[in-house]
Design a protein around this motif. Structure first.
Motif: not given
Length: 126
Positions: A79-80, A85-86, A111-118
């Motif tokens: 979420r953070i 917009s990491a 985290i690896l699958l759901d993160a919206a950023c690298p």
């Protein structure tokens, strides 16, 4: 834009924090440290404070966000990262046995699958 790091006071957490600080300084962005370890009063533990003091000597601005008690750490980290917009999310991984390498930890996998950023997964030096 920021570099976000999930931090716990372990050698894996220290490796993630160090790499995240390097990445943030190199990108010229702030560092957001997501702390999931607190004492009974919700304050940072001495181990966390000591790790953060090391950031003071680096050329990087940072802020610390604590995960509220009872909240899922992985959900809060994701979420953070999205809220900020990491540019990058940094996590530490622990070494696993040969059999354990077949199965990535559930939180790391989420985290690896759901993160919206690298996501950059680091491990401590041997």
């Amino acid at each position: 834009m920021a570099v976000v790091v999930g931090f716990v006071p372990t050698k894996e957490g220290a490796a993630a924090l160090h790499r995240a600080a390097v990445e943030a300084a190199g990108r010229g962005t702030p560092l957001v440290v997501v702390d999931s370890v607190h004492d009974s009063d919700g304050e940072q533990t001495p181990d966390v404070r000591a790790a953060l003091e090391e950031l003071a000597g680096r050329d990087v601005s940072y802020e610390v966000r604590s995960v509220p008690a009872g909240q899922d750490v992985t959900d809060e980290l994701l979420r953070i990262a999205e809220e900020e917009s990491a540019d990058l999310l940094v996590i530490g991984l622990r070494r696993r046995s040969p059999v354990g390498k077949l199965i990535l930890g559930a939180n790391a996998q989420r985290i690896l699958l759901d993160a919206a950023c690298p996501v950059l997964a680091v491990k401590p030096a041997e």
